[in-house]
Design an enzyme around this catalytic site. Sequence first.
Site, PDB file in Angstrom:
ATOM      1  N   TYR A   1       8.915 -12.446  30.943  1.00 12.45           N
ATOM      2  CA  TYR A   1       9.568 -11.549  31.907  1.00 12.45           C
ATOM      3  C   TYR A   1      10.357 -12.345  32.961  1.00 12.45           C
ATOM      4  CZ  TYR A   1       6.549  -8.092  29.716  1.00 12.45           C
ATOM      5  OH  TYR A   1       5.921  -7.278  28.807  1.00 12.45           O
TER       6      TYR A   1
ATOM      7  N   TYR B   1       7.662  -0.327  30.793  1.00  9.73           N
ATOM      8  CA  TYR B   1       6.761  -0.450  31.941  1.00  9.73           C
ATOM      9  C   TYR B   1       7.019  -1.735  32.707  1.00  9.73           C
ATOM     10  CZ  TYR B   1       3.274  -4.104  30.897  1.00  9.73           C
ATOM     11  OH  TYR B   1       2.636  -5.305  30.713  1.00  9.73           O
ATOM     12  N   ARG B   2       7.822  -2.615  32.137  1.00 10.38           N
ATOM     13  CA  ARG B   2       8.029  -3.937  32.715  1.00 10.38           C
ATOM     14  C   ARG B   2       9.267  -4.509  32.016  1.00 10.38           C
ATOM     15  NH1 ARG B   2       2.749  -7.849  32.470  1.00 10.38           N
ATOM     16  NH2 ARG B   2       3.465  -9.567  33.762  1.00 10.38           N
TER      17      ARG B   2
END
Length: 527
Positions: A93, A470-471
């Site tokens: 991420y 969600y991310r």
Amino acid sequence: MTRTLPPNLSEATFDKVLAELASVVSRPNLIASGDDLAAYADPFLPGPENPQAFAASAAVLPASVDEIREILRIANAYRLPLWTVSTGRNFAYGGAAPRLAGSVVLDLKRMNRILEVDETLAFALVEPGVTYFDLYAYLREHGLRLWVDAPAAGWGSIVGNTLERGFGYTPYGDHAAMQCGMEVVLANGDVLRTGMGGIDPGTSWQVYRPGFGPSYDAMFMQSNFGIVTKLGIWLMPQPSAYLLGEIQCRDEADLEAIVETLRPLRLDETIRHHAVIEGGIRRAASVSPRSQWYDGAGAMPESAVAAMLDKLGVGRWNLHFALYGAPELLDVRYAMVQRAFARIRGARITAAKYAGDAEPGGGANRNLAGIPSMSAFRMLDWRGGAGAHVDFSPICPFTGRDAMRQYTLAKARMAEYGFDYYGGFTAGERHLHHIAAVIFDRNDARQTDAAGDALRSLMSDAHAAGYGEYRAHLAYMDFAAAQYGFNGGALLRLSETIKDALDPEGILSPGKQGIWPRAWRGKRGYT
Ligand code: ADP
């Protein structure tokens, strides 16, 4: 390498800023060049993103809340963007890299005290630098009968993972839900404690989250509204016994029946934890590298996948589940699970019972028993070369139809870009976290570019079908946030109104989760 400067600061001004920061933390804790600074880059950046777009200008490592407040004073004076990380291991991420090029990383890893562990009420209070391994070691050393719920990579920070709404695998796997009480430093230097932490001196900070009046904890998750310096987390009391089981199913289409069978067991709490439905390739990767089965270009052909699963004796889908509690309870619940899954033709179920303090082998099993591991990292060896991954992580309603739809969509897109479907579904209560990793060799430019292209396509597909992530990786934060577009983006408008009120100079993590302070709003975009 060219030097990256904070936006709008000249080299001379930035040198002055660095000198001021050094007077707060002392030189070794201010990193402004060389390999030490390069370590803040995202090692898994997908293509065709430009690494310079996410380059830090420096990193500063405070040791206390007072030092953080001094740093904030300097940052506000110069309008210097800071990017907060706890240990910066947010790989897939963005790692420790900032969203806005030239930001100074505020790295909190030196603040690593375990401040309190209460065995009776089963909670801990930790600083940002405390990792899951650290807390586990502490509990063992002190003979405390409490479990840690770790995400797949146990070396990360408890605070970092919880704030990102990460998840693990025991009944305490919903990390955001198990958080209770925070200390937060706001952009203006004010320090607050949420919930019952407002009572000073108090007794109830880690036992009741709401407190009195509005409850703010969730506001500091996946946001850039504050710097979290302490966090309370509930810990699971060690059960008297537990059972670890696996159910292997043969056919691709069995996913639908697995989900439909699991949901009622999850909702009635026969299965009380984040059970994982693991795709065949991810399961196979735990025992062998891809090259043993196929080393051509593109996604592994069906025939090779089938031969591999057959030879290894693993399922096309593999449900990992656990039961926790008194041995008598385990027997009853296990019989219920067996009965339910017997309906799926060809399903093979195996299980083993453990005493509460026993340690199973194997990373995934250890995670289910409150022991951190690094099992997730095996994925980096799947493709060979310099393994990297970026994750597609949509929320999936807990129905067989939705799971099949997301799986079919993801598998086809990944194959189109030359990637295997390396994924699985982790069971919440009414949703599944669908995580599909795009694994690439970062020394191969073509693959690295294809990984980024695949991710963007997957996100568009998901959105078109009514799903959301969600991310998201730094490079796709604006893209992901824009997909939450109801009423012309009312949600993001609210976030940016709050941002401007709390942080008028726009210094805290600009661009995080697509939230841009007024000062930098023009920077919105892919890079
Ligand atoms: P981990 O090392 O556990 O993977 P990180 O330290 O990389 O976690 O944190 C993940 C993300 O969470 C960061 O990129 C940042 O946006 C946010 N974050 C981490 N720590 C804090 C903190 N103490 N206060 C506010 N936000 C934080």
